[in-house]
Design a protein around this motif. Structure first.
Motif, PDB file in Angstrom:
ATOM      1  N   LYS A 197       1.529   9.565   4.938  1.00  0.00           N
ATOM      2  CA  LYS A 197       1.958  10.433   3.837  1.00  0.00           C
ATOM      3  C   LYS A 197       2.765  11.648   4.287  1.00  0.00           C
ATOM      4  CE  LYS A 197      -1.161   8.859   0.337  1.00  0.00           C
ATOM      5  NZ  LYS A 197      -2.495   8.918  -0.261  1.00  0.00           N
ATOM      6  N   LYS A 198       2.709  11.930   5.604  1.00  0.00           N
ATOM      7  CA  LYS A 198       3.537  13.012   6.136  1.00  0.00           C
ATOM      8  C   LYS A 198       5.027  12.741   5.913  1.00  0.00           C
ATOM      9  CE  LYS A 198       2.963  14.015  10.574  1.00  0.00           C
ATOM     10  NZ  LYS A 198       2.148  13.942  11.810  1.00  0.00           N
ATOM     11  N   TYR A 199       5.381  11.485   5.724  1.00  0.00           N
ATOM     12  CA  TYR A 199       6.797  11.105   5.552  1.00  0.00           C
ATOM     13  C   TYR A 199       7.039  10.556   4.148  1.00  0.00           C
ATOM     14  CZ  TYR A 199       7.126  12.204  10.407  1.00  0.00           C
ATOM     15  OH  TYR A 199       7.094  12.895  11.591  1.00  0.00           O
ATOM     16  N   GLN A 200       8.308  10.571   3.746  1.00  0.00           N
ATOM     17  CA  GLN A 200       8.653  10.220   2.361  1.00  0.00           C
ATOM     18  C   GLN A 200       8.594   8.723   2.072  1.00  0.00           C
ATOM     19  OE1 GLN A 200      10.080  12.700   0.001  1.00  0.00           O
ATOM     20  NE2 GLN A 200       9.022  14.021   1.467  1.00  0.00           N
ATOM     21  N   ARG A 201       9.238   7.940   2.902  1.00  0.00           N
ATOM     22  CA  ARG A 201       9.356   6.489   2.757  1.00  0.00           C
ATOM     23  C   ARG A 201      10.030   6.053   1.463  1.00  0.00           C
ATOM     24  NH1 ARG A 201       4.625   6.010   1.632  1.00  0.00           N
ATOM     25  NH2 ARG A 201       4.121   8.170   2.073  1.00  0.00           N
ATOM     26  N   THR A 202      10.790   6.931   0.846  1.00  0.00           N
ATOM     27  CA  THR A 202      11.393   6.601  -0.450  1.00  0.00           C
ATOM     28  C   THR A 202      12.542   5.594  -0.328  1.00  0.00           C
ATOM     29  OG1 THR A 202      12.632   8.640  -0.152  1.00  0.00           O
ATOM     30  CG2 THR A 202      10.786   8.716  -1.687  1.00  0.00           C
ATOM     31  N   SER A 203      13.065   5.410   0.902  1.00  0.00           N
ATOM     32  CA  SER A 203      14.162   4.437   1.068  1.00  0.00           C
ATOM     33  C   SER A 203      13.653   2.994   1.011  1.00  0.00           C
ATOM     34  CB  SER A 203      14.864   4.678   2.415  1.00  0.00           C
ATOM     35  OG  SER A 203      13.920   4.640   3.479  1.00  0.00           O
ATOM     36  N   LEU A 204      12.358   2.803   1.269  1.00  0.00           N
ATOM     37  CA  LEU A 204      11.818   1.439   1.369  1.00  0.00           C
ATOM     38  C   LEU A 204      11.821   0.694   0.039  1.00  0.00           C
ATOM     39  CD1 LEU A 204       8.667   2.043   3.618  1.00  0.00           C
ATOM     40  CD2 LEU A 204      10.751   0.782   4.256  1.00  0.00           C
ATOM     41  N   ARG A 205      12.111  -0.614   0.128  1.00  0.00           N
ATOM     42  CA  ARG A 205      12.044  -1.457  -1.070  1.00  0.00           C
ATOM     43  C   ARG A 205      11.201  -2.715  -0.839  1.00  0.00           C
ATOM     44  NH1 ARG A 205      16.958  -2.962  -1.194  1.00  0.00           N
ATOM     45  NH2 ARG A 205      16.774  -5.212  -1.062  1.00  0.00           N
ATOM     46  N   VAL A 206      11.315  -3.281   0.398  1.00  0.00           N
ATOM     47  CA  VAL A 206      10.585  -4.514   0.697  1.00  0.00           C
ATOM     48  C   VAL A 206       9.800  -4.344   1.999  1.00  0.00           C
ATOM     49  CG1 VAL A 206      10.787  -6.992   1.187  1.00  0.00           C
ATOM     50  CG2 VAL A 206      12.355  -5.922  -0.447  1.00  0.00           C
ATOM     51  N   LEU A 207       8.517  -4.725   1.966  1.00  0.00           N
ATOM     52  CA  LEU A 207       7.646  -4.666   3.142  1.00  0.00           C
ATOM     53  C   LEU A 207       7.208  -6.083   3.481  1.00  0.00           C
ATOM     54  CD1 LEU A 207       5.351  -1.717   1.958  1.00  0.00           C
ATOM     55  CD2 LEU A 207       7.255  -1.592   3.596  1.00  0.00           C
ATOM     56  N   GLY A 208       7.408  -6.488   4.730  1.00  0.00           N
ATOM     57  CA  GLY A 208       7.029  -7.840   5.118  1.00  0.00           C
ATOM     58  C   GLY A 208       5.927  -7.846   6.155  1.00  0.00           C
ATOM     59  N   SER A 209       5.214  -8.971   6.190  1.00  0.00           N
ATOM     60  CA  SER A 209       4.136  -9.164   7.158  1.00  0.00           C
ATOM     61  C   SER A 209       4.286 -10.554   7.760  1.00  0.00           C
ATOM     62  CB  SER A 209       2.796  -9.027   6.440  1.00  0.00           C
ATOM     63  OG  SER A 209       1.743  -9.511   7.241  1.00  0.00           O
ATOM     64  N   VAL A 210       3.956 -10.690   9.029  1.00  0.00           N
ATOM     65  CA  VAL A 210       4.127 -11.980   9.714  1.00  0.00           C
ATOM     66  C   VAL A 210       3.216 -12.103  10.930  1.00  0.00           C
ATOM     67  CG1 VAL A 210       6.010 -11.099  11.174  1.00  0.00           C
ATOM     68  CG2 VAL A 210       5.796 -13.556  10.823  1.00  0.00           C
ATOM     69  N   GLY A 211       2.846 -13.316  11.266  1.00  0.00           N
ATOM     70  CA  GLY A 211       2.198 -13.587  12.541  1.00  0.00           C
ATOM     71  C   GLY A 211       0.756 -14.031  12.459  1.00  0.00           C
ATOM     72  N   GLU A 212       0.078 -13.610  11.423  1.00  0.00           N
ATOM     73  CA  GLU A 212      -1.335 -13.956  11.276  1.00  0.00           C
ATOM     74  C   GLU A 212      -1.712 -13.679   9.831  1.00  0.00           C
ATOM     75  OE1 GLU A 212      -3.769 -11.003  13.291  1.00  0.00           O
ATOM     76  OE2 GLU A 212      -1.996  -9.754  13.516  1.00  0.00           O
ATOM     77  N   PRO A 213      -2.849 -14.210   9.426  1.00  0.00           N
ATOM     78  CA  PRO A 213      -3.256 -13.914   8.056  1.00  0.00           C
ATOM     79  C   PRO A 213      -3.449 -12.405   7.896  1.00  0.00           C
ATOM     80  CG  PRO A 213      -4.585 -15.697   8.993  1.00  0.00           C
ATOM     81  CD  PRO A 213      -3.803 -15.086  10.128  1.00  0.00           C
ATOM     82  N   ILE A 214      -2.974 -11.888   6.790  1.00  0.00           N
ATOM     83  CA  ILE A 214      -3.172 -10.460   6.519  1.00  0.00           C
ATOM     84  C   ILE A 214      -4.369 -10.364   5.574  1.00  0.00           C
ATOM     85  CG2 ILE A 214      -1.329 -10.497   4.730  1.00  0.00           C
ATOM     86  CD1 ILE A 214      -0.845  -7.489   5.446  1.00  0.00           C
ATOM     87  N   ASN A 215      -5.391  -9.618   5.977  1.00  0.00           N
ATOM     88  CA  ASN A 215      -6.558  -9.551   5.104  1.00  0.00           C
ATOM     89  C   ASN A 215      -6.226  -8.732   3.863  1.00  0.00           C
ATOM     90  OD1 ASN A 215      -6.433  -8.274   7.590  1.00  0.00           O
ATOM     91  ND2 ASN A 215      -8.410  -7.302   7.313  1.00  0.00           N
ATOM     92  N   PRO A 216      -6.821  -9.111   2.723  1.00  0.00           N
ATOM     93  CA  PRO A 216      -6.496  -8.481   1.449  1.00  0.00           C
ATOM     94  C   PRO A 216      -6.564  -6.959   1.494  1.00  0.00           C
ATOM     95  CG  PRO A 216      -7.909 -10.362   1.077  1.00  0.00           C
ATOM     96  CD  PRO A 216      -7.800 -10.205   2.572  1.00  0.00           C
ATOM     97  N   GLU A 217      -7.524  -6.405   2.248  1.00  0.00           N
ATOM     98  CA  GLU A 217      -7.656  -4.943   2.312  1.00  0.00           C
ATOM     99  C   GLU A 217      -6.413  -4.323   2.964  1.00  0.00           C
ATOM    100  OE1 GLU A 217      -9.787  -7.145   3.724  1.00  0.00           O
ATOM    101  OE2 GLU A 217     -11.183  -7.145   2.035  1.00  0.00           O
ATOM    102  N   VAL A 218      -5.937  -4.968   4.021  1.00  0.00           N
ATOM    103  CA  VAL A 218      -4.771  -4.444   4.725  1.00  0.00           C
ATOM    104  C   VAL A 218      -3.517  -4.616   3.861  1.00  0.00           C
ATOM    105  CG1 VAL A 218      -3.349  -4.663   6.800  1.00  0.00           C
ATOM    106  CG2 VAL A 218      -5.825  -4.850   6.974  1.00  0.00           C
ATOM    107  N   TRP A 219      -3.411  -5.761   3.202  1.00  0.00           N
ATOM    108  CA  TRP A 219      -2.296  -6.001   2.270  1.00  0.00           C
ATOM    109  C   TRP A 219      -2.242  -4.874   1.243  1.00  0.00           C
ATOM    110  CZ3 TRP A 219      -0.537  -6.370  -2.604  1.00  0.00           C
ATOM    111  CH2 TRP A 219       0.585  -7.162  -2.879  1.00  0.00           C
ATOM    112  N   GLN A 220      -3.410  -4.556   0.681  1.00  0.00           N
ATOM    113  CA  GLN A 220      -3.492  -3.541  -0.371  1.00  0.00           C
ATOM    114  C   GLN A 220      -3.079  -2.161   0.147  1.00  0.00           C
ATOM    115  OE1 GLN A 220      -4.817  -5.043  -3.401  1.00  0.00           O
ATOM    116  NE2 GLN A 220      -3.502  -3.397  -4.119  1.00  0.00           N
TER     117      GLN A 220
END
Ligand code: 7RM
Length: 651
Positions: free
Chosen positions: A368-391
């Motif tokens: 939260k120290k940073y804005q991240r307002t430029s982001l539009r798409v977030l991807g994940s790869v390599g292993e199952p992402i657990n629902p808590e981490v996805w959230q």
């Protein structure tokens, strides 16, 4: 209990390539009804010097597939030259150096010049079409130049992750019979230097490598063997800034990339030019919803297939600005990704769940120290992402504003096969959702019988080829046929287990060699791990089976305690975690044994080496095998000691 559904964001949908689920379904049907037409159109995204006359030929029985036969093209031309007229001054590669604040913009024009010069250097040192060239470089622009320079002259690159040991590097150089190696004096990562040239010297002792081309990343002096070793910085200026491209056949080899199997020596996956490039470009555009102006930040290393497809070939073929990130998520602190994203205004970010889990431990504040307002798409790869981490990724990193795409694929598949599409797919956190148009997943039971309909679990196969599919294992077609096509005749077998839920969503449950059968119940290790991690006492978990007298297999969990467990006794942690698994899955999934550990044995790409954990859980300390490719070999000794100290009953 019904899964939570996260709907696509309307402002993303409004402008995305695929902007509704109905549109996705139409595309999917179109690809199924007339695959030749679908892929033929898809292939028009690349520039062909000569058109193909046959879209595909496939024979899974012989493990033979080919795409766009008769077509001629060049991957380097597609990733560089063809953009010069329209995007010459646009940044092609945005290099993010290890030291915070270090950025370098390389335009398409400069990329063209450097790739040409390096291609001419390779030619000058005798590299011809079809020759294999080993690239053992850190995350510096020269790595991208080297890959594209090889592609330009028709040489086959074999990128070896610059964290592999001398022995692993040597094995790969020998297997591919490379005579030329590119490396750097040293690498830089997380403030530490890595002695790459020294490792190469050790790796190639008494091998027929005649030329070592060395980039200068640091000031360090390294021994240079006269007649064999040359500084790239001396060689490149001597060469012309133009190099003609080789006209490659669609099925000519583009690269080989090694993947470790569960046993024996690594497999050199061979990818060819036309199909791979079309597939990398297609999936990059669709899955990340790429459009002009995007800053595409894939945090992988070029030593892995994710770096090949989604740092280099996919983005550059599409004319994107691609980020080359030299550092780590924790250097100098847990804010690094978000600080970089703000600095360069990244719009797309792609990383692995293992990195996200490590960051989650530090809480929301570093994000939260940073804005991240430029982001539009977030991807994940390599292993199952657990629902808590996805959230967390969705809610905190993406401020509930961004699309999250969990992308399932393999080195063998060349590109993403199962993933949500931003703007189109309602997501269930933890599910990779649906196959891309043109991809036909099939679930089969142990006997190879296809499981039809929804609400089924089985082994994940693919019913027909897609252009990005690996064509063979270098020097071992029989092993290729055996590994992927023999188990279920007529199908490509992925090695992964998968559930298709009541609504048709795909949930990758992990490698099938990791599936446990406990008292007749099939349980995914990933499922149990997810349950453990859902408790605040657990930061990370790895679950394996061990022989159990009564139940066939027992469940052994290795867990790293979370911050909230500070000051809590081991017995209380274990009790709480067992209770958590009971609650989240079922009493049948309760781990029989839980060992609290300081670290887990991981490959450098972050995959947990379950093979080692299984051996320890069985008490077979003598059979741990090769552990030199681990990120931190020392954790193995600690885990063994912990296992011994626990004095589990035998038999
Ligand atoms: C891209 C890459 C492939 C194996 C694959 C799976 C696992 C990859 C996901 C995933 C669940 C995902 N290539 N895997 N992506 N599991 N969800 N989104 O990782 O060759 O190195 O690994 O990784 O088991 O078979 S790889």
């Amino acid at each position: 209990m019904a899964d939570r559904i996260v709907a696509p964001k309307s402002d993303i949908a409004r402008v995305s390539h695929v902007s509704s689920f109905a549109q996705y379904e139409r595309l999917y049907q179109a690809a199924l009804t007339d695959p030749a037409q679908f892929w033929s159109e898809c292939a028009q995204r690349v520039t062909w010097f000569h058109p193909f006359d046959c879209v595909t030929s496939q024979n899974f029985a012989k493990a033979e597939v080919a795409w766009f036969l008769g077509g001629k093209l060049n991957a380097s031309f597609n990733c560089v030259d063809r953009h010069l007229a329209t995007r010459g001054d646009q940044t092609a590669v945005l290099w993010v150096g290890d030291e915070p604040g270090t950025y370098r913009h390389i335009s398409y024009r400069e990329l063209h010049e450097q790739v040409c010069r390096l291609a001419n250097v390779l030619r000058a040192y005798g590299v011809n079409k079809g020759d294999r060239v080993c690239i053992y470089l850190p995350m510096i622009p020269d790595a991208v130049y080297a890959m594209l320079a090889c592609a330009r002259i028709g040489a086959v690159h074999s990128v070896v992750f610059a964290g592999f040991s001398a022995q692993s590097l040597r094995d790969r150089i020998v297997d591919a019979d490379c005579r030329v190696v590119l490396t750097a004096n040293e690498g830089m990562r997380g403030g530490k230097t890595i002695p790459l040239k020294q490792t190469v010297d050790e790796a190639i002792a008494n091998l027929p490598v005649h030329t070592v081309l060395v980039s200068q990343r640091t000031e360090a002096m390294v021994p240079m063997r006269v007649g064999r070793d040359r500084w790239l910085a001396d060689e490149m200026p001597k060469q012309r800034a133009y190099c003609p491209v080789e006209w490659m056949d669609s099925e000519d080899a583009l690269f080989v990339l090694y993947t470790s199997g569960s046993t024996g020596k690594p497999k050199g996956q061979l990818h060819t030019t036309g199909g791979y490039l079309v597939y990398a470009a297609y999936t990059h555009e669709l899955v990340f919803d790429w459009r002009p102006g995007d800053i595409h930040f894939c945090a992988a290393d070029v030593g892995w297939v994710t770096g090949h497809s989604y740092i280099v070939y996919g983005p550059l073929c599409n004319g994107a600005t691609t980020v080359l990130f030299e550092s780590t998520p924790l250097y100098p602190d847990a804010s690094r990704y978000w600080q970089v994203i703000d600095d360069i205004q990244a719009t797309i970010f792609y990383t692995a769940p293992t990195a996200l889990r490590a960051l989650l431990r530090f809480g929301d504040e570093p994000v939260k120290k940073y804005q991240r307002t430029s982001l539009r798409v977030l991807g994940s790869v390599g292993e199952p992402i657990n629902p808590e981490v996805w959230q967390w990724y969705h809610d905190v990193v993406g401020d509930k504003r961004c699309a999250v795409v969990d992308t399932w694929w393999q080195t063998e598949t060349g590109g993403i096969l199962i993933s949500a599409l931003p703007g189109a797919t309602p997501c269930k956190p933890g599910s990779a959702t649906f196959p891309l148009p043109g991809v036909q997943p099939v679930l089969v039971d142990e006997q190879g019988k296809e499981l039809l309909g929804n609400g089924v679990s089985g082994n994940l196969c693919l019913a027909s080829s897609w252009p990005g599919q690996a064509r063979t294992i270098l020097n071992d077609h029989a092993r290729f046929q055996q590994t992927y096509f023999a188990m279920y005749p007529g199908l490509y077998f992925t090695g992964d287990g998968c559930r298709r839920d009541e609504d048709g969503y795909y949930w990758i449950t992990g490698r099938v060699d990791d599936v446990l059968n406990v008292a007749g119940h099939r349980l995914g290790t990933a499922e149990i791990e997810s349950a453990l991690v859902s408790h605040a006492y657990c930061a990370e978990a790895a679950v394996v089976g061990f022989p159990h007298e009564l139940k066939g297999q027992g469940i052994y969990a290795y867990v790293i305690a979370g911050k909230s467990a500070d000051g809590v006794s081991t017995a209380d942690i274990v009790a709480a975690l067992k209770q958590a698994v009971r609650k989240v899955i079922s009493p049948i999934a309760t781990p029989d044994r839980i060992q609290v550990v300081a670290g887990l044995p991981k490959t450098r790409s972050g995959k947990i080496m379950r093979r080692i954990l299984r051996k320890i859980a069985e008490g077979n300390y003598g059979e741990l095998g090769d552990i030199t490719t681990l990120a931190e070999p020392a954790v193995v000794e600690q885990i063994v000691q912990g296992h011994q100290a626990a004095k589990w009953p035998t038999g």
